[in-house]
Scaffold this active site. Sequence first.
Site: not given
Length: 467
Positions: A252, A277
């Site tokens: 969405e 990361e």
Amino acid sequence: MALKQKGTDAAATAAEPKKRRRVGFSGIDAGVEANECMKVFIARNPGEAGSENSISLQPFDLNHFFGEDGKIYGYKNLKINVWISAISFHAYADISFEETSDGGKGITNLKPVLQNIFGENLVEKDEFLKTFSKECEYIRNVVTDGNAIKHDTSIDKDSAVEIVRVELQGAAAFLYCRLVPLILLLVEGSTPIDITEHGWEILLVIKKAEQASSSSNFLVLGFAAVHHFYHYPESARLRISQILVLPPYQGEGHGLRLLETINSIAESENIYDVTIEDPSDYLQYIRSSIDCLRLLTFDPIKPALSSMVSSLKETNLSKRTSSLKMVPPSDLAETVRQKLKINKKQFLRCWEILIYLNLDAEDRKSKDNFRACIYDRIKGEILGTSTGTNGKRLVQMPSNFGEETCFAVYWTQEGGDADDQTVEQQPEDLKTQEQQLNEVVDSQMEEIVEVAKNVSLRGSDKLGVSC
């Protein structure tokens, strides 16, 4: 001496062949994989708790929670269903089986394994059902401590959805702890962050309930945990440590909205740069798509991009008599970092995608030159500099185990004899190396093309600008 005559019954018994006693050995328990017998669901209301018709999650791997081989032993027809509340993120586990028996591998104790995954979130069914009413204001209490982020996004914004930025302490820290099981189940290789460390904050994608009859006024659709690092002399770097959109709400655009919000924060607060990361392939795909769209309308990049595209059209790299590196001017990466907060490594990745986007689809020579440049870059990254060894030298060492299997590798200082540093390779080794190198190049070309397609679809108006 006469023999004693046996009775009739005894004689009949003696006439029958001796029957051997049969001893049965049960087979060794092969165990069952957790992925085959365990399911996880999201329950949005008490009626969905205990129902397999509720929304099912697809954990990346359940086996790694269950010992070295990922198997459960000692159960016949084992079935483990776990429901997680979408309101409070408490969990309830229903375990059923026909019988237990030690088939040589013992009987797996399921309770500590489930506790290891869900921690204090795991409760009994009665308490789990009560949390839908007792904890209905839980998310609201977290949201009230935060700030709603207002900014323009590249996608249509649902008025019921907002992003709230909260420091990771107090109620927000407790909420993160309740989200940890979902992180462990849905994000491969993830570990919980240290919420006691200074500089953490969480961005929550929140949706207000549409119906008054809902168990809660707010739902968490996703989140991102980010950390602020000090950067000398007086700025900070922003690292995205974890980002997750809950499965019922994926597709969405909420992950895209989170990344755009983080970029907006970095620009408005003059953050040094933004990093992620250990991003997954899909997250990197979304990130590169967003950054390429931002760079398409960034004026300082256009002259350098135009010049690079022209060079690919004019240079002939087919016979490898000339070389060309697709690197931007040294000061351009710094300009991009200062203005858009895109770090250098990410900019270089986007730079290649932008070049590909600006190539003429019918110009085969330019496309071949582009691939040749990608090949040279990857070869340099894997094998070192043009000498082929990056200063490494291989020397055979005397040994009793065999001359061909013993060697040492050491690094030589720059300026040494290049011929002395070169390691002679057999033709078959070179052929294998070339094949593997081309496979890596093909894989990276596929990534570039996929991102380029996405950017083309979403930024056709921006691509109309001549670069």
